[in-house]
Design a protein around this motif. Structure first.
Motif, PDB file in Angstrom:
ATOM      1  N   PHE A 198       0.834  -1.199   0.000  1.00 54.84           N
ATOM      2  CA  PHE A 198       0.000   0.000   0.000  1.00 54.84           C
ATOM      3  C   PHE A 198       0.874   1.257   0.000  1.00 54.84           C
ATOM      4  CE2 PHE A 198      -2.823   3.052   2.415  1.00 54.84           C
ATOM      5  CZ  PHE A 198      -3.826   3.136   1.478  1.00 54.84           C
TER       6      PHE A 198
ATOM      7  N   ALA B 291       3.203   1.552  -3.206  1.00 52.84           N
ATOM      8  CA  ALA B 291       2.406   1.919  -4.395  1.00 52.84           C
ATOM      9  C   ALA B 291       2.105   3.416  -4.361  1.00 52.84           C
ATOM     10  CB  ALA B 291       1.108   1.118  -4.442  1.00 52.84           C
ATOM     11  N   TYR B 292       1.857   3.928  -3.149  1.00 54.96           N
ATOM     12  CA  TYR B 292       1.618   5.369  -3.003  1.00 54.96           C
ATOM     13  C   TYR B 292       2.866   6.173  -3.380  1.00 54.96           C
ATOM     14  CZ  TYR B 292       1.592   9.862  -0.599  1.00 54.96           C
ATOM     15  OH  TYR B 292       1.727  11.187  -0.308  1.00 54.96           O
TER      16      TYR B 292
ATOM     17  N   SER C 107       2.830   0.707 -10.277  1.00 52.69           N
ATOM     18  CA  SER C 107       2.199   1.199  -9.044  1.00 52.69           C
ATOM     19  C   SER C 107       0.749   0.720  -8.950  1.00 52.69           C
ATOM     20  CB  SER C 107       2.223   2.729  -8.993  1.00 52.69           C
ATOM     21  OG  SER C 107       3.556   3.182  -9.042  1.00 52.69           O
ATOM     22  N   GLN C 108       0.101   0.718 -10.098  1.00 54.01           N
ATOM     23  CA  GLN C 108      -1.284   0.249 -10.132  1.00 54.01           C
ATOM     24  C   GLN C 108      -1.355  -1.241  -9.776  1.00 54.01           C
ATOM     25  OE1 GLN C 108      -2.962   0.427 -14.067  1.00 54.01           O
ATOM     26  NE2 GLN C 108      -4.676  -0.819 -13.394  1.00 54.01           N
TER      27      GLN C 108
ATOM     28  N   MET D 261      -0.767  -1.563  -6.007  1.00 51.46           N
ATOM     29  CA  MET D 261      -1.956  -1.200  -5.227  1.00 51.46           C
ATOM     30  C   MET D 261      -2.976  -2.340  -5.324  1.00 51.46           C
ATOM     31  SD  MET D 261      -3.129   1.027  -3.151  1.00 51.46           S
ATOM     32  CE  MET D 261      -2.391   2.659  -3.260  1.00 51.46           C
ATOM     33  N   GLY D 262      -3.035  -2.989  -6.459  1.00 50.79           N
ATOM     34  CA  GLY D 262      -3.911  -4.151  -6.630  1.00 50.79           C
ATOM     35  C   GLY D 262      -3.508  -5.293  -5.701  1.00 50.79           C
TER      36      GLY D 262
ATOM     37  N   THR E 202      -4.588  -4.476  -2.254  1.00 49.96           N
ATOM     38  CA  THR E 202      -6.033  -4.705  -2.149  1.00 49.96           C
ATOM     39  C   THR E 202      -6.331  -6.185  -1.893  1.00 49.96           C
ATOM     40  OG1 THR E 202      -6.401  -2.857  -3.638  1.00 49.96           O
ATOM     41  CG2 THR E 202      -8.242  -4.378  -3.362  1.00 49.96           C
TER      42      THR E 202
ATOM     43  N   TYR F  11      -5.452  -6.978   1.723  1.00 48.72           N
ATOM     44  CA  TYR F  11      -6.458  -6.440   2.646  1.00 48.72           C
ATOM     45  C   TYR F  11      -7.752  -7.262   2.577  1.00 48.72           C
ATOM     46  CZ  TYR F  11      -3.656  -2.229   3.619  1.00 48.72           C
ATOM     47  OH  TYR F  11      -2.672  -1.360   4.026  1.00 48.72           O
ATOM     48  N   GLN F  12      -8.058  -7.762   1.383  1.00 42.65           N
ATOM     49  CA  GLN F  12      -9.262  -8.590   1.267  1.00 42.65           C
ATOM     50  C   GLN F  12      -9.116  -9.915   2.012  1.00 42.65           C
ATOM     51  OE1 GLN F  12      -9.688  -8.346  -2.946  1.00 42.65           O
ATOM     52  NE2 GLN F  12     -11.399  -6.910  -2.806  1.00 42.65           N
TER      53      GLN F  12
ATOM     54  N   ASP G 117     -11.432  -1.492   2.878  1.00 46.86           N
ATOM     55  CA  ASP G 117     -11.204  -0.049   2.747  1.00 46.86           C
ATOM     56  C   ASP G 117     -10.875   0.589   4.088  1.00 46.86           C
ATOM     57  OD1 ASP G 117     -11.390   0.564   0.024  1.00 46.86           O
ATOM     58  OD2 ASP G 117     -13.551   0.212   0.108  1.00 46.86           O
TER      59      ASP G 117
ATOM     60  N   ALA H  82      -7.268  -0.239   4.929  1.00 42.99           N
ATOM     61  CA  ALA H  82      -6.314   0.580   4.175  1.00 42.99           C
ATOM     62  C   ALA H  82      -6.317   2.027   4.630  1.00 42.99           C
ATOM     63  CB  ALA H  82      -6.630   0.495   2.683  1.00 42.99           C
ATOM     64  N   HIS H  83      -7.501   2.545   4.974  1.00 47.18           N
ATOM     65  CA  HIS H  83      -7.627   3.984   5.232  1.00 47.18           C
ATOM     66  C   HIS H  83      -7.881   4.353   6.687  1.00 47.18           C
ATOM     67  CE1 HIS H  83      -8.693   3.491   0.925  1.00 47.18           C
ATOM     68  NE2 HIS H  83      -8.018   4.608   0.796  1.00 47.18           N
TER      69      HIS H  83
ATOM     70  N   PRO I 269      -3.619   9.455  -5.108  1.00 46.16           N
ATOM     71  CA  PRO I 269      -3.511   8.912  -3.749  1.00 46.16           C
ATOM     72  C   PRO I 269      -4.721   9.199  -2.876  1.00 46.16           C
ATOM     73  CG  PRO I 269      -1.967  10.735  -4.067  1.00 46.16           C
ATOM     74  CD  PRO I 269      -2.586  10.471  -5.395  1.00 46.16           C
TER      75      PRO I 269
ATOM     76  N   PRO J  37     -10.947   7.840  -2.433  1.00 39.00           N
ATOM     77  CA  PRO J  37     -11.413   7.437  -1.095  1.00 39.00           C
ATOM     78  C   PRO J  37     -11.521   5.938  -0.807  1.00 39.00           C
ATOM     79  CG  PRO J  37     -13.217   8.326  -2.390  1.00 39.00           C
ATOM     80  CD  PRO J  37     -11.997   8.513  -3.209  1.00 39.00           C
ATOM     81  N   THR J  38     -11.436   5.085  -1.811  1.00 43.21           N
ATOM     82  CA  THR J  38     -11.483   3.640  -1.523  1.00 43.21           C
ATOM     83  C   THR J  38     -10.408   2.949  -2.356  1.00 43.21           C
ATOM     84  OG1 THR J  38     -12.962   3.025  -3.337  1.00 43.21           O
ATOM     85  CG2 THR J  38     -14.013   3.739  -1.287  1.00 43.21           C
ATOM     86  N   LEU J  39     -10.152   1.693  -2.034  1.00 45.56           N
ATOM     87  CA  LEU J  39      -9.150   0.944  -2.811  1.00 45.56           C
ATOM     88  C   LEU J  39      -9.577   0.833  -4.273  1.00 45.56           C
ATOM     89  CD1 LEU J  39      -8.445  -1.761  -0.105  1.00 45.56           C
ATOM     90  CD2 LEU J  39      -6.727  -0.182  -1.023  1.00 45.56           C
ATOM     91  N   ARG J  40     -10.862   0.544  -4.512  1.00 42.65           N
ATOM     92  CA  ARG J  40     -11.349   0.426  -5.904  1.00 42.65           C
ATOM     93  C   ARG J  40     -11.180   1.729  -6.664  1.00 42.65           C
ATOM     94  NH1 ARG J  40     -10.762  -4.360  -7.184  1.00 42.65           N
ATOM     95  NH2 ARG J  40     -11.439  -5.751  -5.539  1.00 42.65           N
TER      96      ARG J  40
ATOM     97  N   LYS K  10      -9.048   4.044  -5.993  1.00 37.02           N
ATOM     98  CA  LYS K  10      -7.608   4.267  -6.195  1.00 37.02           C
ATOM     99  C   LYS K  10      -7.149   3.503  -7.434  1.00 37.02           C
ATOM    100  CE  LYS K  10      -5.603   5.571  -1.704  1.00 37.02           C
ATOM    101  NZ  LYS K  10      -6.700   6.130  -0.918  1.00 37.02           N
ATOM    102  N   LEU K  11      -7.562   2.246  -7.528  1.00 33.72           N
ATOM    103  CA  LEU K  11      -7.151   1.439  -8.678  1.00 33.72           C
ATOM    104  C   LEU K  11      -7.716   2.007  -9.977  1.00 33.72           C
ATOM    105  CD1 LEU K  11      -7.565  -2.133  -7.155  1.00 33.72           C
ATOM    106  CD2 LEU K  11      -5.423  -0.993  -7.775  1.00 33.72           C
TER     107      LEU K  11
ATOM    108  N   MET L 250      -5.847   5.217 -10.925  1.00 34.36           N
ATOM    109  CA  MET L 250      -4.469   4.879 -11.321  1.00 34.36           C
ATOM    110  C   MET L 250      -4.453   4.310 -12.750  1.00 34.36           C
ATOM    111  SD  MET L 250      -2.938   3.115  -7.874  1.00 34.36           S
ATOM    112  CE  MET L 250      -1.183   3.447  -7.750  1.00 34.36           C
ATOM    113  N   ALA L 251      -5.431   3.472 -13.036  1.00 32.95           N
ATOM    114  CA  ALA L 251      -5.506   2.894 -14.380  1.00 32.95           C
ATOM    115  C   ALA L 251      -5.775   3.988 -15.407  1.00 32.95           C
ATOM    116  CB  ALA L 251      -6.608   1.836 -14.437  1.00 32.95           C
TER     117      ALA L 251
END
Lengths: 271, 322
Positions: free
Chosen positions: A29, A32-33, A55-56, A59-60, A63, A66-67, A78, A81-82, B66, B69-72, B74-75, B78-79
Motif C-alpha cells: 500500500f 504503491a503510493y 504502481s497500479q 496497489m492491486g 487490495t 487487505y481482502q 477499505d 487501508a484507510h 492517492p 477514497p477507496t481501494l477500488r 484508487k485502482l 491509477m488505471a
C-alpha cells in the motif's frame, strides 16, 4: 493446509496469519503510493507509462492482501487501508520514506536513483516472499501469491534493467546510484524481517523465516553487485526502527494524511 | 518504368491533385507518402497538441490518485492516468514521424511545451480542488474528448486514425469510471451531492470552450476549415458542442443538478441548443498559459525534466559503460 474457516477457528494460527498479512498489505500500500507520487515526473514518458502501471499493480496486490484480512473478520478492506493509524501499520520504514524533498504537486525534488534502488531491492524481496508463500499453509494466500507473481516477474525485470543500466555507467549516475544503495541498505533489514511475531508466523508454516529470506536476498543480489563492481553489504540495517513493530517516521504520518483525506470526510459514506 | 519514379516526375500541382483524389476516395495516407506541406504542418500541430494534452491532462488528476477514497477508486484512477500517459506516448510517436523530415524530435516537443510554443488543451489549465472534480473530469471532460476524437476516427492520416481507435476505446472506460464516481456522489450525503454541483459550476465554461470557437471570427484563428478540407475531421466545433449538449444535458438534469446557465434551452424549431457563450477572450488567455494552473503544471513538468537530466545523460549513446 488451512481454509478461511479453519484459520478462524484456530486463534494462535489466525493471530500469526493476520500479522503476516498486515505486513504484506501495508508494504504494498505505501510503496504503491510512493510510486504514484512520481506520476508525470519520471525521466521520460515511456517510464511514466511503465511506472504508473507497476504502481497500479502494486496497489492491486495491497487490495488482495487487505481482502484476505477482511475474509478473516478483521474488518472492511477499505477501512483497513484507510482507517488505521500510522502506529497500527506494519510496513517497513524504508518504504514510507519520501521520494525526496518537496511535495508531489509542488516543487518535487525527487531522486530517481533512490526510486530505482528502493523499488528494485523491494521487488526482489517481495519476489522471494511470494515464492515462499506459494507453499504457505494458508490456502487463500497461496492463490494470491500465484497471481502476484505473474506481475512481479515484469516489475523485477523492469527495475533490474534500470539498476544495471544506471549503476553500470561512469560518472554522476553511478555516484548517485551508489549513494542510494547505501541509504536504502541502512534500513533494508526492515523489509526482510518478520517482526516480533516471527516465531509464531514460521511455526505455523505461513512463510519461511527471516534468516532464510535474508540469505536468499543476498544470494540473489550477489552476482548483480559483483558484475557492477559494488561491495556486498556488511549489514542490512534497521537504522530508524522496525516498522513491523509499529515504529514509524513522520513520513508515514503525512502519507496517511494524504491517502485518507477524502475517506476521512465521511468514513461511513459510499464513495 | 515503375510507379514511384513516374510519381516523382509529377509537378507539385499534379501531386497535390493526386493526393486529394486519394483522400477523397477514402484512402489512408501513411507516414512515408507524399503530402502537402499544409497537411503535414496541420497534422504536426494537431497531433503534438493532442499528445502533450494527454500528458499534461494527467496532472489535474494526479492530486486525486492517492486521495481517492477507496481501494477500488484508487485502482480506477491509477488505471486511468496510466492510460492517459500511454495515449500521450502513442500520439507523440505519430507526431515524431511527421516531424522527422524537419530534423525535429521529442526533445523539440518538450522544449516547445516549456516555451509556450506548443499549447495544451484549455481544460488542463484549470484547478481540480475536490474529489468531485476527479469524477467530473472523467465523466464530462473525457466525455467531451470522446466526441472530438471519434470525429477524427476516420481521419485521412492512417497512423493518427489507428492511434485514435485504441484511444477512444479506452476513453469510454474513463467516462464510465467518471460517471461511476459521480453516480455514487449523487446518491450519497448532502455534502457529497454538493460536491458535484460545485464541480459542474466550476467546469461548465471550460467544457464549452473545450470544443473551440464556432468560427475564426470569435478568436481570430481556427484550424477547423483546413482539417475538414483534408478529411482529418468531419464535424465542426459547433456541431460537436451541440452533440455534447444533446448527450449530456439530459443526464446532468436527471441527476438533479442544475446547468449553470439560465439561458440554456433547446430550440425545437431550429433544432439547436441555445446557450450563453463563454468568454472567448479568457479562452485565448488560458491557452497562452495564463490560466489559473498553467504555471504550476508547466513548472511540475519542467522541474521533472531538469531533475532527471542526469538520467538522460546516463542513457545517451555517447556515455561510456564501466
Amino acid at each position: 493446509m488451512k481454509t478461511v474457516e479453519e484459520a478462524k477457528q484456530d486463534a494462535s494460527y489466525k493471530s500469526a496469519l493476520t500479522e503476516l498479512l498486515y505486513q504484506l498489505a501495508d508494504d504494498d500500500f505505501i510503496v504503491a503510493y510512493r510510486g504514484s507520487e512520481w506520476l508525470g515526473l519520471a525521466p521520460h514518458i515511456e517510464e511514466d507509462v511503465a511506472f504508473s502501471s507497476i504502481s497500479q499493480d502494486t496497489m492491486g496486490h495491497a487490495t488482495m492482501f487487505y481482502q484476505l484480512l477482511e475474509e478473516l473478520g478483521e474488518g472492511d478492506a477499505d477501512h483497513l487501508a484507510h482507517g488505521r493509524t500510522p502506529a497500527e501499520r506494519k510496513n517497513a520504514i524504508i518504504l514510507e520514506e519520501v521520494n525526496g524533498p518537496g511535495h508531489y504537486l509542488k516543487e518535487p525534488r525527487y531522486d530517481w536513483a533512490f526510486a530505482v534502488v528502493r523499488h528494485y531491492f523491494y521487488t526482489l524481496a517481495k519476489k522471494i516472499r511470494m515464492e515462499s508463500v506459494k507453499q504457505s499453509s494458508y490456502e487463500p494466500l497461496q492463490h494470491v501469491a500465484v497471481k502476484v507473481n505473474m506481475e512481479l516477474y515484469y516489475h523485477h525485470m523492469h527495475w533490474k534493467t534500470w539498476f544495471m543500466q544506471l549503476t553500470g555507467t561512469q560518472g554522476e549516475a553511478r555516484e548517485r546510484m551508489l549513494t542510494a544503495v547505501e541509504t536504502v541498505l541502512e534500513d533494508f533489514g526492515g523489509v526482510l524481517t518478520l517482526g516480533p511475531k516471527e516465531d509464531e508466523i514460521t511455526k505455523h508454516g505461513l512463510i519461511e523465516g527471516e534468516e532464510f529470506q535474508r540469505k536468499r536476498w543476498l544470494q540473489e543480489i550477489k552476482p548483480i553487485f559483483e558484475s557492477l563492481n559494488i561491495e556486498m553489504p556488511k549489514a542490512l540495517g534497521m537504522k530508524r526502527g522496525n516498522g513491523r513493530a509499529g515504529e514509524h517516521t513522520e513520513d508515514l504520518d503525512s502519507a496517511i494524511d494524504t491517502l485518507t483525506e477524502v475517506y476521512r470526510q465521511d468514513p461511513a459514506a459510499t464513495w | 518504368m515503375d510507379v514511384l519514379t513516374s510519381f516523382e516526375r509529377l509537378s507539385d500541382e499534379e501531386k497535390y491533385e493526386h493526393f486529394m483524389k486519394r483522400i477523397e476516395a477514402g484512402e489512408k495516407i501513411e507516414a512515408d507518402d507524399w503530402m502537402p506541406e499544409e497537411y503535414r504542418q496541420t497534422l504536426i500541430k494537431l497531433i503534438s497538441m493532442h499528445g502533450i494534452s494527454e500528458i499534461m491532462g494527467a496532472l489535474p488528476e494526479k492530486e486525486w490518485v492517492p486521495k481517492a477514497p477507496t481501494l477500488r477508486r484508487k485502482l480506477g484512477i491509477m488505471a486511468k492516468v496510466q492510460d492517459e500517459m500511454g495515449h500521450g506516448q502513442l500520439l507523440l510517436r505519430v507526431a515524431e514521424d511527421l516531424m522527422k523530415p524537419y530534423g525535429r524530435n521529442r526533445e523539440d516537443i518538450m522544449q516547445d511545451l516549456f516555451t509556450g510554443r506548443l499549447k495544451f488543451h484549455n481544460v488542463f489549465h484549470m484547478p481540480a480542488p475536490t474529489w468531485g472534480d476527479a469524477g467530473l473530469i472523467g465523466w464530462l471532460v473525457d466525455g467531451a474528448a470522446i466526441m472530438t476524437q471519434t470525429n477524427m476516427l476516420k481521419a485521412s492520416y492512417g497512423p493518427y486514425a489507428r492511434a485514435l481507435q485504441r484511444i477512444c476505446a479506452e476513453e469510454v472506460f474513463h467516462a464510465q469510471h467518471g460517471e461511476a464516481i459521480i453516480m455514487a456522489l449523487a446518491e450519497g450525503t448532502e455534502e457529497q451531492k454538493a460536491l458535484i454541483q460545485d464541480s459542474l459550476n466550476r467546469w461548465w465554461d471550460s467544457l464549452l470552450m473545450f470544443f473551440g470557437p464556432a468560427s475564426a471570427d470569435t478568436t481570430g484563428s481556427s484550424k477547423q476549415d483546413i482539417t475538414v478540407k483534408y478529411k482529418i475531421r468531419s464535424k465542426t466545433n459547433e456541431q460537436l458542442r451541440q452533440d455534447f449538449f444533446s448527450k449530456y444535458v439530459p443526464r446532468i438534469l436527471s441527476l438533479g443538478l442544475e446547468i449553470p446557465d439560465e439561458t440554456m434551452h433547446y430550440d425545437k424549431e431550429n433544432e439547436t441548443w441555445v446557450y450563453q457563450q463563454p468568454d472567448w477572450n479568457e479562452f485565448k488567455n488560458i491557452v497562452k498559459n495564463n490560466g489559473p494552473k498553467s504555471k504550476d503544471r508547466l513548472d511540475l513538468r519542467k522541474n521533472a525534466y531538469d531533475q532527471n537530466a542526469w538520467v538522460r545523460k546516463a542513457l545517451s549513446p555517447d556515455n561510456q559503460a564501466i
